[in-house]
Structures are given as C-alpha cells and as structure tokens.
Design a protein around this motif. Structure first.
Motif, PDB file in Angstrom:
ATOM      1  N   ASP A  76      -1.453 -10.841  -0.398  1.00 53.16           N
ATOM      2  CA  ASP A  76      -2.920 -10.794  -0.320  1.00 53.16           C
ATOM      3  C   ASP A  76      -3.378 -10.255   1.031  1.00 53.16           C
ATOM      4  O   ASP A  76      -4.323  -9.461   1.107  1.00 53.16           O
ATOM      5  CB  ASP A  76      -3.519 -12.177  -0.568  1.00 53.16           C
ATOM      6  N   GLN A  77      -2.718 -10.675   2.110  1.00 58.57           N
ATOM      7  CA  GLN A  77      -3.073 -10.179   3.442  1.00 58.57           C
ATOM      8  C   GLN A  77      -2.811  -8.681   3.558  1.00 58.57           C
ATOM      9  O   GLN A  77      -3.627  -7.934   4.113  1.00 58.57           O
ATOM     10  CB  GLN A  77      -2.293 -10.931   4.524  1.00 58.57           C
ATOM     11  N   ILE A  78      -1.686  -8.214   3.027  1.00 62.10           N
ATOM     12  CA  ILE A  78      -1.368  -6.786   3.063  1.00 62.10           C
ATOM     13  C   ILE A  78      -2.402  -5.995   2.261  1.00 62.10           C
ATOM     14  O   ILE A  78      -2.851  -4.934   2.689  1.00 62.10           O
ATOM     15  CB  ILE A  78       0.062  -6.528   2.545  1.00 62.10           C
ATOM     16  N   LYS A  79      -2.801  -6.534   1.105  1.00 63.80           N
ATOM     17  CA  LYS A  79      -3.795  -5.866   0.276  1.00 63.80           C
ATOM     18  C   LYS A  79      -5.130  -5.748   1.025  1.00 63.80           C
ATOM     19  O   LYS A  79      -5.770  -4.697   1.001  1.00 63.80           O
ATOM     20  CB  LYS A  79      -3.991  -6.648  -1.022  1.00 63.80           C
ATOM     21  N   GLN A  80      -5.538  -6.824   1.708  1.00 62.42           N
ATOM     22  CA  GLN A  80      -6.788  -6.793   2.476  1.00 62.42           C
ATOM     23  C   GLN A  80      -6.701  -5.798   3.627  1.00 62.42           C
ATOM     24  O   GLN A  80      -7.637  -5.038   3.879  1.00 62.42           O
ATOM     25  CB  GLN A  80      -7.112  -8.180   3.015  1.00 62.42           C
ATOM     26  N   GLN A  81      -5.582  -5.789   4.330  1.00 67.48           N
ATOM     27  CA  GLN A  81      -5.418  -4.869   5.457  1.00 67.48           C
ATOM     28  C   GLN A  81      -5.379  -3.419   4.982  1.00 67.48           C
ATOM     29  O   GLN A  81      -5.924  -2.524   5.635  1.00 67.48           O
ATOM     30  CB  GLN A  81      -4.156  -5.214   6.244  1.00 67.48           C
ATOM     31  N   LEU A  84      -8.926  -2.398   4.199  1.00 66.58           N
ATOM     32  CA  LEU A  84      -9.661  -2.181   5.439  1.00 66.58           C
ATOM     33  C   LEU A  84      -9.253  -0.858   6.082  1.00 66.58           C
ATOM     34  O   LEU A  84     -10.110  -0.087   6.526  1.00 66.58           O
ATOM     35  CB  LEU A  84      -9.409  -3.345   6.408  1.00 66.58           C
ATOM     36  N   LEU A  85      -7.968  -0.582   6.123  1.00 63.97           N
ATOM     37  CA  LEU A  85      -7.477   0.672   6.701  1.00 63.97           C
ATOM     38  C   LEU A  85      -7.992   1.878   5.917  1.00 63.97           C
ATOM     39  O   LEU A  85      -8.406   2.883   6.494  1.00 63.97           O
ATOM     40  CB  LEU A  85      -5.947   0.672   6.729  1.00 63.97           C
TER      41      LEU A  85
END
Length: 101
Positions: A76-81, A84-85
């Motif tokens: 989930d954190q990778i998906k959010q980052q 954002l990128l």
C-alpha cells in the motif's frame, strides 16, 4: 418397546451450521487445546509430539498471517508513493508548444 438415546450426548459439543467458515484465532485455539487436555484420559494421554506439532503449526500460521499484513502495508505504501511520483512527474512534464513560422 426399545428406547433409543440421541447420538449427541450432553458432553459432545454441537457445531452450529455455518460455523466451519470461521477462522480459528489464537484464543479459540488455546480454548480448544485446554479442553482437549481437560477431557483426555489420564491413563492414555495425547501423544506429546502431536500436541507440539499442533502448536508449531498454529505458530507458523499466525506468523504467516502477520507477515501477510506487513507485506500488504508495504504494498500500500509503495502504491501511494508511485501515485505521488506519477502526479509530480505529470506536473513537471514540459508542455510542447509549437510556434508557427
């Protein structure tokens, strides 16, 4: 006339219909294990290796469950980052303007 007794005596628990789909959590496992120990024949106890194997298997399942939750959080954190990128890159992308000569 012969009387019959019910198959399920008062000491045999009845599992409600649909209860098989429930997950066995740590509390239920410990309750099951203590009931098993309490109800066993003292002159013919449960094999220790079987009991240890059951506890080890439950520990493995609990560990895998915790690992799955951790990996889901990381994903989930990778998906959010990544989102954002992508948004930042789209914002900073130079727009091409063509000028007529």
């Amino acid at each position: 006339m012969t009387s019959t007794t019910p198959v399920n005596g008062s000491n045999i628990p009845v599992v409600p219909k649909g209860a098989g789909a429930q997950k066995l959590d740590e509390t239920a496992f410990l309750r099951l294990m203590t009931t098993q120990l309490k109800e066993q024949d003292p002159f013919n106890p449960v094999d220790n290796t079987a009991m240890v194997a059951q506890m080890a298997q439950f520990s493995s399942v609990a560990g895998i469950s915790e690992m799955n939750a951790s990996l889901k959080g990381i994903a989930d954190q990778i998906k959010q980052q990544t989102a954002l990128l992508t948004a930042i890159q789209a914002q900073n992308k130079p727009t091409s303007t063509t000028t007529g000569a």
